[in-house]
Design an enzyme around this catalytic site. Structure first.
Site, PDB file in Angstrom:
ATOM      1  N   SER A  21       0.827  -1.199   0.000  1.00 34.32           N
ATOM      2  CA  SER A  21       0.000   0.000   0.000  1.00 34.32           C
ATOM      3  C   SER A  21       0.873   1.266   0.000  1.00 34.32           C
ATOM      4  O   SER A  21       1.649   1.473  -0.934  1.00 34.32           O
ATOM      5  CB  SER A  21      -0.965  -0.050   1.195  1.00 34.32           C
ATOM      6  OG  SER A  21      -2.037   0.826   1.021  1.00 34.32           O
ATOM      7  N   HIS A  29      -7.355  -6.199   0.783  1.00 34.26           N
ATOM      8  CA  HIS A  29      -6.212  -5.288   0.708  1.00 34.26           C
ATOM      9  C   HIS A  29      -5.023  -5.788   1.522  1.00 34.26           C
ATOM     10  O   HIS A  29      -3.878  -5.643   1.114  1.00 34.26           O
ATOM     11  CB  HIS A  29      -6.641  -3.902   1.192  1.00 34.26           C
ATOM     12  CG  HIS A  29      -5.578  -2.853   1.068  1.00 34.26           C
ATOM     13  ND1 HIS A  29      -4.917  -2.592  -0.110  1.00 34.26           N
ATOM     14  CD2 HIS A  29      -5.052  -1.991   1.993  1.00 34.26           C
ATOM     15  CE1 HIS A  29      -4.032  -1.622   0.084  1.00 34.26           C
ATOM     16  NE2 HIS A  29      -4.103  -1.253   1.341  1.00 34.26           N
TER      17      HIS A  29
END
Length: 252
Positions: free
Chosen positions: A84, A233
Site C-alpha cells: 500500500s 487489501h
C-alpha cells in the site's frame, strides 16, 4: 533519516515497507518465514512506530530516505517489498534509485493517485481523548461507533501504547494528516524501472483495477501482476501461505 529497524536471516537483503497506519511489527510473521532464504529488514516508516517524526514529506523524499538507508547500512542493492503506502514508496525508490533496488515487489497498490478515503479514520482517532480510558476494550468500544469494521479497528489498535499515566498513539496523526494529499498522490518518475517487478493484488480488493495495468507496465515494463484469490487489501494477512509462495517463486 534514522529509521527504527530490525534484521534477521542471511543472504540477499529483502526490505519490507509497511502501509499507512502500520508498523514493522505487522510483518513479524512473514519476515520470520522469509528469513530462511534472505536477510530480512523490517522498518518503521517516518511518523509510524518508533521511527522519528517527519513534518513534511512526499514520495520522492521518502524514496531518497530509503535509498540512503540502504546505502548507509550496506543493504544495497536490496529487494524492496512494499504494501500500500509502503508499496508506493518502494515504486518511487525503484524509479529514482534503480541501482539500489535489485527487484521490486508491490502489494495491492498502483502508481496512480487515490481518493482521500482515510479521512474518517483520522477523524475517529483524533476525536479520542486517550487520557479518559483505562483499557483497550474501552477505546475499542468508543472507536466502534465511528469505525464499524472490526478488522480495521484491530489493525489501528496495534498502534496503541500505554505509559503509567495514559494511552497514546505511536503514529503521528498530525503529520500524517498534514501530508495526506501527498500520500494520495501518484508516483512520477523520469524513466521506467528496468529491473524485474511483481505486483500482487487481492482478488477482493479494488486498489488495483484493470485500468491500472497499462500504467503499471509503462513504469515497470518487466513487471508481472498476480491476483491472490479470497484476499482483500491486506493480502499477506488474508492468504499468508499463498502470498509467501508467490513471492518465493518470483524471487527464485
Amino acid at each position: 533519516m534514522l529509521f527504527h529497524y530490525q534484521s534477521q536471516g542471511e543472504g540477499v537483503p529483502l526490505v519490507i515497507l509497511h502501509g499507512l497506519f502500520g508498523s514493522m511489527s505487522n510483518w513479524r510473521s512473514i519476515a520470520s518465514k522469509f528469513s530462511n532464504d534472505f536477510k530480512v529488514i523490517t522498518l518503521d516508516l517516518p511518523n509510524h512506530g518508533y521511527s522519528p517524526a517527519q513534518d513534511f514529506f512526499n514520495y520522492r523524499t521518502l524514496a531518497q530516505d530509503i535509498a540512503y538507508f540502504l546505502i548507509e547500512n550496506n543493504f544495497s542493492p536490496a529487494i524492496l517489498l512494499g504494501h500500500s503506502f509502503g508499496g508506493k514508496i518502494a515504486m518511487q525508490c525503484a524509479l529514482d534509485f534503480p541501482d539500489q533496488v535489485s527487484s521490486l515487489i508491490v502489494v495491492d497498490i498502483a502508481p496512480r493517485a487515490y481518493n482521500s478515503s482515510h479521512n474518517f479514520i483520522f477523524d475517529a482517532l483524533a476525536s479520542l481523548d486517550l487520557s479518559h480510558y483505562s483499557s483497550r476494550s474501552e477505546i475499542d468500544k468508543v472507536l466502534s461507533l465511528k469505525i464499524m469494521d472490526v478488522k480495521v479497528r484491530q489493525f489501528l489498535l496495534m498502534n496503541l501504547e500505554k505509559t503509567k499515566e495514559s494511552y497514546f498513539w505511536r503514529i503521528n496523526l498530525f503529520n500524517l494528516r498534514n501530508n495526506y494529499q501527498e500520500i494520495c498522490a501518484p508516483i512520477i518518475g523520469n524513466h521506467p524501472y528496468k529491473g524485474k517487478s511483481l505486483f500482487i493484488k487481492g482478488e477482493d480488493s479494488s486498489y488495483i483495477a484493470s485500468g491500472d495495468e497499462q500504467e503499471i507496465y509503462c513504469w515497470f515494463p518487466y513487471g508481472a501482476i498476480y491476483s491472490i484469490p479470497n484476499a482483500g487489501h491486506w493480502v499477506h494477512v488474508d492468504s499468508p501461505k499463498l502470498f509467501l509462495e508467490t513471492i518465493l517463486a518470483f524471487l527464485k
